[in-house]
Design an enzyme around this catalytic site. Structure first.
Site, mmCIF file in Angstrom:
data_model
loop_
_atom_site.group_PDB
_atom_site.id
_atom_site.type_symbol
_atom_site.label_atom_id
_atom_site.label_comp_id
_atom_site.label_asym_id
_atom_site.label_seq_id
_atom_site.Cartn_x
_atom_site.Cartn_y
_atom_site.Cartn_z
ATOM 1 N N GLU A 79 0.843 -1.182 0.000
ATOM 2 C CA GLU A 79 0.000 0.000 0.000
ATOM 3 C C GLU A 79 0.888 1.245 0.000
ATOM 4 O O GLU A 79 0.425 2.347 0.277
ATOM 5 C CB GLU A 79 -0.961 -0.003 1.191
ATOM 6 C CG GLU A 79 -0.300 -0.129 2.539
ATOM 7 C CD GLU A 79 -1.300 -0.071 3.659
ATOM 8 O OE1 GLU A 79 -1.927 0.980 3.821
ATOM 9 O OE2 GLU A 79 -1.461 -1.088 4.371
ATOM 10 N N CYS A 111 -3.399 -3.616 4.365
ATOM 11 C CA CYS A 111 -2.476 -4.673 4.845
ATOM 12 C C CYS A 111 -2.873 -6.069 4.384
ATOM 13 O O CYS A 111 -2.205 -7.050 4.725
ATOM 14 C CB CYS A 111 -2.412 -4.651 6.370
ATOM 15 S SG CYS A 111 -1.841 -3.097 7.017
ATOM 16 N N HIS A 233 -2.175 -10.247 12.016
ATOM 17 C CA HIS A 233 -1.667 -8.983 11.492
ATOM 18 C C HIS A 233 -1.386 -8.105 12.711
ATOM 19 O O HIS A 233 -2.249 -7.971 13.600
ATOM 20 C CB HIS A 233 -2.714 -8.320 10.589
ATOM 21 C CG HIS A 233 -2.413 -6.872 10.330
ATOM 22 N ND1 HIS A 233 -1.226 -6.475 9.759
ATOM 23 C CD2 HIS A 233 -3.106 -5.737 10.605
ATOM 24 C CE1 HIS A 233 -1.217 -5.154 9.670
ATOM 25 N NE2 HIS A 233 -2.340 -4.680 10.184
HETATM 26 P P1 HMG Z 1 -3.323 6.467 21.354
HETATM 27 O O1 HMG Z 1 -4.465 7.400 21.499
HETATM 28 O O2 HMG Z 1 -1.970 7.061 21.165
HETATM 29 O O3 HMG Z 1 -3.165 5.473 22.557
HETATM 30 O O4 HMG Z 1 -3.667 5.540 20.121
HETATM 31 P P2 HMG Z 1 -4.204 5.005 23.693
HETATM 32 O O5 HMG Z 1 -4.544 6.152 24.562
HETATM 33 O O6 HMG Z 1 -5.331 4.228 23.061
HETATM 34 O O7 HMG Z 1 -3.257 4.046 24.515
HETATM 35 C C1 HMG Z 1 -2.763 2.872 23.938
HETATM 36 C C2 HMG Z 1 -2.660 1.833 25.050
HETATM 37 O O8 HMG Z 1 -1.608 2.204 25.949
HETATM 38 C C3 HMG Z 1 -3.915 1.722 25.917
HETATM 39 O O9 HMG Z 1 -4.074 0.359 26.216
HETATM 40 C C4 HMG Z 1 -3.532 2.492 27.185
HETATM 41 O O10 HMG Z 1 -4.244 2.084 28.337
HETATM 42 C C5 HMG Z 1 -2.079 2.121 27.293
HETATM 43 P P3 HMG Z 1 -5.495 -0.379 25.973
HETATM 44 O O11 HMG Z 1 -6.427 0.224 26.908
HETATM 45 O O12 HMG Z 1 -5.876 -0.064 24.520
HETATM 46 O O13 HMG Z 1 -5.186 -1.814 26.191
HETATM 47 N N1 HMG Z 1 -1.256 3.042 28.102
HETATM 48 C C6 HMG Z 1 -0.283 2.631 28.937
HETATM 49 N N2 HMG Z 1 0.159 1.396 29.265
HETATM 50 C C7 HMG Z 1 1.208 1.313 30.149
HETATM 51 N N3 HMG Z 1 1.791 2.405 30.718
HETATM 52 C C8 HMG Z 1 1.368 3.649 30.410
HETATM 53 C C9 HMG Z 1 0.276 3.802 29.502
HETATM 54 N N4 HMG Z 1 -0.365 4.871 28.969
HETATM 55 C C10 HMG Z 1 -1.311 4.392 28.140
HETATM 56 N N5 HMG Z 1 1.957 4.699 30.976
HETATM 57 C C11 HMG Z 1 -3.401 3.930 18.397
HETATM 58 C C12 HMG Z 1 -3.099 4.281 19.846
HETATM 59 C C13 HMG Z 1 -2.952 2.528 18.100
HETATM 60 C C14 HMG Z 1 -4.903 4.049 18.148
HETATM 61 C C15 HMG Z 1 -2.644 4.954 17.494
HETATM 62 O O14 HMG Z 1 -1.265 4.747 17.640
HETATM 63 C C16 HMG Z 1 -3.003 4.830 16.015
HETATM 64 O O15 HMG Z 1 -3.941 5.460 15.553
HETATM 65 N N6 HMG Z 1 -2.252 3.984 15.240
HETATM 66 C C17 HMG Z 1 -2.550 3.711 13.826
HETATM 67 C C18 HMG Z 1 -3.807 2.855 13.640
HETATM 68 C C19 HMG Z 1 -3.652 1.430 14.084
HETATM 69 O O16 HMG Z 1 -2.548 0.915 14.246
HETATM 70 N N7 HMG Z 1 -4.801 0.724 14.216
HETATM 71 C C20 HMG Z 1 -4.794 -0.700 14.539
HETATM 72 C C21 HMG Z 1 -5.967 -1.474 13.914
HETATM 73 S S1 HMG Z 1 -6.185 -1.081 12.179
HETATM 74 C C22 HMG Z 1 -5.008 -2.071 11.345
HETATM 75 O O17 HMG Z 1 -4.456 -2.968 11.909
HETATM 76 C C23 HMG Z 1 -4.730 -1.729 9.907
HETATM 77 C C24 HMG Z 1 -3.433 -0.969 9.675
HETATM 78 O O18 HMG Z 1 -2.319 -1.848 9.821
HETATM 79 C C25 HMG Z 1 -3.447 -0.337 8.287
HETATM 80 C C26 HMG Z 1 -3.714 -1.218 7.090
HETATM 81 O O19 HMG Z 1 -4.516 -2.134 7.071
HETATM 82 O O20 HMG Z 1 -3.130 -0.889 6.058
HETATM 83 C C27 HMG Z 1 -3.227 0.177 10.665
#
Ligand code: HMG
Length: 388
Positions: A79, A111, A233
């Site tokens: 992609e 992906c 994935h």
């Molecule tokens: P965010 O807002 O930065 O993070 O977004 P958050 O607030 O959701 O926190 C992440 C986790 O860290 C949470 O855990 C927190 O509790 C924890 P959860 O509740 O989810 O289990 N946390 C801590 N843990 C330990 N110590 C601490 C602490 N603070 C917080 N101090 C997000 C995270 C992944 C959404 C963001 O990085 C993002 O948008 N990434 C890109 C999208 C993505 O990866 N999506 C995944 C599914 S889609 C997919 O897989 C397709 C993709 O590969 C693309 C394709 O297909 O081409 C992306």
């Protein structure tokens, strides 16, 4: 007739940034990245590596002359392709010196592209059992500096050789898949970085998994007990676990323990590379096979593929005798050991370096890149590659 994965290669660029350093620089508790997301290191591609060169480096390590002559279909799942028109597969076909009597195409659905390639390869091998198919899964994940997605970037490629005499994993006929038009993650053609609705993408990844897993159980009569491991994935290594744990409740305790333990092992390489989009699931499979000594011939491995937008698929395969002897474990470990950790300031500089888009010439310094195959420059809108 057997059809399946005969060889698996992987390549990541030689630079990486430590997630603890990135967290500190961004004023974030490092635990959010290392525990919350499950990422320790993030691969950083120098300007001398693009999806074509990454893929060529991944494939170069696994193919011998016999393979190169037998491959008559090259499928490039990506992609982050380098051209809207010409497929990245044609460049790799030339760089590897493959048999000219071949088809070469690019496959796109976020992906999911490489999984579509594998299914197409199965059909091709069923018709031409004496041939082999090379599938390349190569991407550079870019969300932008200081964005919420930044911690889930990465870069790398996986090369998959499919044949009628698979030495690693025989692919089973059954698989279940699901498509729905959603906007969880996308990259319009004018943008070099992705747009994402982070929370929604997490929810949809899990919802799609639950749908295809339910269909798979109904179609095959299988349950979690039938699997030695399930690879996912992995946009970040916590993601697959978030999905798997939603379907574990009714499984016996020892099955839950086995799947949880093998899940952790399957995330080992991804933890130190980041999201490589099309290759992430297959990097997780490589990580599992190369790092878990308890797997044996006949074990069933599940694979969950997800590509935003979105398509999900659950497929499965059985391990072949002596599969351990046909992995690239030592080469992959050496590749990880020889990588160089760079500072956040250096990563930002590398991130912002771009190729000209006005047709002017740029020669790149490939001496600083230890990779065998590099992007050497661009002139008149044409990329040139070097094989050292
Ligand atoms: P965010 O807002 O930065 O993070 O977004 P958050 O607030 O959701 O926190 C992440 C986790 O860290 C949470 O855990 C927190 O509790 C924890 P959860 O509740 O989810 O289990 N946390 C801590 N843990 C330990 N110590 C601490 C602490 N603070 C917080 N101090 C997000 C995270 C992944 C959404 C963001 O990085 C993002 O948008 N990434 C890109 C999208 C993505 O990866 N999506 C995944 C599914 S889609 C997919 O897989 C397709 C993709 O590969 C693309 C394709 O297909 O081409 C992306």
């Amino acid at each position: 007739m057997k059809i399946g994965i005969d060889k698996l290669g992987f390549y990541a660029p030689h630079l990486y940034v430590d997630m603890n350093d990135l967290a500190k620089e961004r004023g974030i508790d490092p635990g959010k990245f290392t525990i919350g997301l499950g990422q320790d290191e993030m691969a950083v591609p120098p300007i001398t590596q693009d999806p074509v060169s990454l893929a060529a480096n991944a494939a170069e390590q696994i193919l011998d002359r016999e393979d190169k002559d037998a491959i008559d279909l090259v499928i490039f799942g990506t992609e982050s392709g380098v051209d809207h028109s010409k497929s990245a597969a044609v460049y790799v076909h030339q760089l590897l010196g493959l048999n000219p009597k071949a088809r070469s195409v690019e496959m796109k659905q976020a992906c999911y592209g490489a999984t579509a390639g594998i299914q197409m390869a199965k059909g091709h091998i069923a018709l031409h059992p004496d041939k082999k198919v090379l599938i390349l899964a190569s991407d550079i994940a870019r969300y932008g500096l200081n964005t919420p997605g930044e911690s889930t970037q990465g870069a790398g490629a996986v090369a998959i050789l499919v044949s009628a005499s698979p030495r690693l994993l025989e692919l089973e006929k059954e698989s279940t898949y699901y498509t729905e038009d959603i906007m969880d993650f996308w990259r319009p053609v004018y943008s070099s970085t992705a747009f994402v609705d982070g929370k929604y993408s997490n929810e949809q990844y899990i919802a799609f998994f639950q749908k295809v897993w339910k269909d798979y159980q109904e179609q095959t009569g299988r349950s979690l007990e039938d699997f030695a491991a399930i690879a996912f994935h992995l946009p970040y290594t916590k993601m697959g676990w978030k999905a798997l744990r939603t379907v574990m409740e009714d499984a016996p305790e020892e099955v839950q323990e086995r799947l949880k333990n093998n899940y952790q092992i399957s995330t080992k390489y991804n933890r130190n590379v980041g999201n490589i989009y099309t290759g992430s699931l297959y990097l997780s499979l490589i990580s599992l096979l190369e790092n878990q000594d308890d797997l044996k011939e006949g074990d069933t491995i599940g694979l969950y593929s997800y590509g935003s937008g979105a398509v999900g698929e659950f497929l499965s395969g059985t391990l072949q005798s002596d599969f351990k002897e046909h992995l690239q474990t030592a080469a992959h470990q050496a590749m990880f050991e020889n990588r160089e950790c760079i500072s956040v300031a250096e990563y930002e500089k590398v991130f912002e370096e771009e190729l000209p888009t006005d047709g002017s010439e740029k020669k790149l310094n490939i001496d600083e890149d230890p990779a065998k195959i590099c992007l050497a420059g661009v002139k008149d809108h044409i990329r040139s590659y070097a094989v050292k």
